[in-house]
Write a protein that holds these residues in place. Structure first.
Motif, mmCIF file in Angstrom:
data_model
loop_
_atom_site.group_PDB
_atom_site.id
_atom_site.type_symbol
_atom_site.label_atom_id
_atom_site.label_comp_id
_atom_site.label_asym_id
_atom_site.label_seq_id
_atom_site.Cartn_x
_atom_site.Cartn_y
_atom_site.Cartn_z
ATOM 1 N N ARG A 139 0.883 -1.233 -0.032
ATOM 2 C CA ARG A 139 -0.108 -0.268 0.139
ATOM 3 C C ARG A 139 0.944 1.159 0.009
ATOM 4 N N ASP A 140 2.057 1.057 0.665
ATOM 5 C CA ASP A 140 2.846 2.391 0.895
ATOM 6 C C ASP A 140 3.424 2.870 -0.567
ATOM 7 N N ALA A 141 3.754 1.793 -1.326
ATOM 8 C CA ALA A 141 4.322 2.219 -2.524
ATOM 9 C C ALA A 141 3.209 2.515 -3.612
ATOM 10 N N ILE A 142 2.262 2.137 -3.383
ATOM 11 C CA ILE A 142 0.959 2.623 -4.302
ATOM 12 C C ILE A 142 0.701 3.932 -4.058
ATOM 13 N N GLU A 143 0.570 4.226 -2.741
ATOM 14 C CA GLU A 143 0.291 5.527 -2.310
ATOM 15 C C GLU A 143 1.043 6.542 -2.551
ATOM 16 N N LYS A 144 2.113 6.514 -2.965
ATOM 17 C CA LYS A 144 3.249 7.485 -3.473
ATOM 18 C C LYS A 144 2.682 7.758 -5.096
ATOM 19 N N VAL A 145 2.218 6.968 -5.665
ATOM 20 C CA VAL A 145 1.779 7.077 -7.018
ATOM 21 C C VAL A 145 0.476 7.864 -6.927
ATOM 22 N N PHE A 146 -0.347 7.389 -6.196
ATOM 23 C CA PHE A 146 -1.627 8.205 -6.167
ATOM 24 C C PHE A 146 -1.542 9.800 -5.600
ATOM 25 N N GLU A 155 -4.719 10.208 3.909
ATOM 26 C CA GLU A 155 -5.435 9.677 4.498
ATOM 27 C C GLU A 155 -6.591 9.024 3.674
ATOM 28 N N ASP A 156 -7.257 9.886 2.868
ATOM 29 C CA ASP A 156 -8.290 9.166 1.946
ATOM 30 C C ASP A 156 -7.869 8.126 0.928
ATOM 31 N N PHE A 157 -6.711 8.126 0.415
ATOM 32 C CA PHE A 157 -6.190 6.762 -0.031
ATOM 33 C C PHE A 157 -6.114 5.712 0.885
ATOM 34 N N ARG A 158 -5.649 5.666 1.896
ATOM 35 C CA ARG A 158 -5.650 4.564 2.656
ATOM 36 C C ARG A 158 -6.939 4.089 3.312
ATOM 37 N N LYS A 159 -8.048 5.259 3.509
ATOM 38 C CA LYS A 159 -9.259 4.515 4.067
ATOM 39 C C LYS A 159 -9.890 3.876 2.755
ATOM 40 N N ALA A 160 -9.793 4.253 1.428
ATOM 41 C CA ALA A 160 -10.474 3.796 0.484
ATOM 42 C C ALA A 160 -9.534 2.296 0.074
ATOM 43 N N PHE A 161 -8.417 2.393 0.161
ATOM 44 C CA PHE A 161 -7.426 1.081 -0.320
ATOM 45 C C PHE A 161 -7.944 0.004 0.728
ATOM 46 N N ASP A 162 -8.203 0.256 1.976
ATOM 47 C CA ASP A 162 -8.318 -0.648 3.249
ATOM 48 C C ASP A 162 -10.063 -0.950 3.243
ATOM 49 N N SER A 163 -10.700 -0.187 2.468
ATOM 50 C CA SER A 163 -12.180 -0.248 2.953
ATOM 51 C C SER A 163 -12.955 -1.342 2.358
ATOM 52 N N PHE A 164 -14.142 -1.865 2.988
ATOM 53 C CA PHE A 164 -14.823 -2.854 3.004
ATOM 54 C C PHE A 164 -15.141 -3.232 1.363
ATOM 55 N N GLY A 165 -15.565 -1.935 0.759
ATOM 56 C CA GLY A 165 -16.063 -1.839 -0.325
ATOM 57 C C GLY A 165 -15.173 -2.217 -1.464
ATOM 58 N N VAL A 166 -13.967 -1.615 -1.401
ATOM 59 C CA VAL A 166 -12.754 -2.027 -2.120
ATOM 60 C C VAL A 166 -12.667 -3.643 -2.078
ATOM 61 N N LYS A 167 -12.166 -4.002 -1.043
ATOM 62 C CA LYS A 167 -11.981 -5.589 -0.796
ATOM 63 C C LYS A 167 -13.048 -6.095 -1.331
ATOM 64 N N SER A 168 -14.409 -5.780 -1.238
ATOM 65 C CA SER A 168 -15.458 -6.789 -1.655
ATOM 66 C C SER A 168 -15.407 -6.717 -3.286
ATOM 67 N N GLN A 169 -14.991 -5.466 -3.697
ATOM 68 C CA GLN A 169 -14.968 -5.520 -5.412
ATOM 69 C C GLN A 169 -13.886 -6.433 -5.740
ATOM 70 N N VAL A 170 -12.613 -6.443 -5.189
ATOM 71 C CA VAL A 170 -11.396 -7.187 -5.297
ATOM 72 C C VAL A 170 -12.194 -8.955 -5.525
ATOM 73 N N ARG A 171 -12.802 -9.266 -4.379
ATOM 74 C CA ARG A 171 -13.351 -10.786 -4.102
ATOM 75 C C ARG A 171 -14.188 -10.927 -5.528
#
Length: 223
Positions: A139-146, A155-171
């Motif tokens: 996540r830290d490496a990807i955060e730098k790109v964002f 803060e907003d990036f980390r919230k989105a990256f670790d969010s239930f919604g994003v992880k649900s879409q990944v699944r």
């Protein structure tokens, strides 16, 4: 000795990314002569059709991975092609994943969608891995790109990256890919019924031609 070890590490990393474009059963590469578009050999029929996002549209889904060199070279072609699709066709992207690194990259994709910045980071994520040889392992490496390409806060990036919604879409994306029977990247799925690969179509350019023929076939079936 340090220089030699570094060279070996770069070579190993490059080999990893090339091999990871396939899950071990079929690589999407331009190895065959071009086949006639929409011939029975130019696509694979999916045994059990997969539900699409909008039954009123003909869905074209690109299954990809940011770390795949084939996807990287295909991206400009498919982007230009998708821009010209008619209004009855919807184009979507679905990240492939068969290891933890690909899951992390899938989270980056859906975090970008959730934050409304996919158009700003999609190509930079490709470039970072394929041109700069930065594997974006966490996540830290990807955060730098964002942070480098958008106005999104850390803060907003980390919230989105670790969010239930994003992880649900990944699944869900992983489940779709399994239902499609994905064997490599990139692959094009037409209306949840047909898989088009570089191998089946004969080339990346032919993948799009075959997709067009299948779109026309699906359009005719709706009438």
């Amino acid at each position: 000795m340090i220089k030699k070890n570094l060279s070996l590490w770069v070579l190993s990393l490059t080999t990893f990314f090339l091999l990871a474009c396939s899950n071990g059963s079929e690589a999407s590469r331009d190895a065959k002569p071009a086949l006639a578009p929409a011939s029975s050999e130019s696509y694979i029929k999916i045994a059990q059709p997969v539900r699409t996002s909008d039954p009123n549209k003909i869905e074209v889904s690109e299954v990809f991975w940011y770390g795949c060199s084939h996807c990287f070279s295909f991206e400009p072609m498919v982007h230009a092609w998708a821009e010209k699709l008619p209004s009855d066709v919807v184009f979507v992207r679905s990240p492939a994943m068969w290891n933890e690194l690909m899951v992390t990259h899938a989270q980056a994709f859906y975090a970008a969608e959730a934050l409304g910045v996919l158009d700003k980071v999609h190509q930079p994520l490709f470039d970072e891995i394929n041109l700069k040889k930065n594997p974006l392992r966490d996540r830290d490496a990807i955060e730098k790109v964002f942070l480098a390409h958008t106005e999104v806060s850390a803060e907003d990036f980390r919230k989105a990256f670790d969010s239930f919604g994003v992880k649900s879409q990944v699944r869900q994306a992983d489940a779709r890919a399994r239902s499609y029977g994905i064997a490599g990247t990139p692959e094009i799925i037409v209306n949840g019924k047909y898989r088009v690969t570089g191998r089946s179509a004969g080339s990346k350019a032919n993948m799009l031609k075959v997709a067009e023929q299948l779109i026309a076939q699906e359009r005719a079936a709706k009438k």
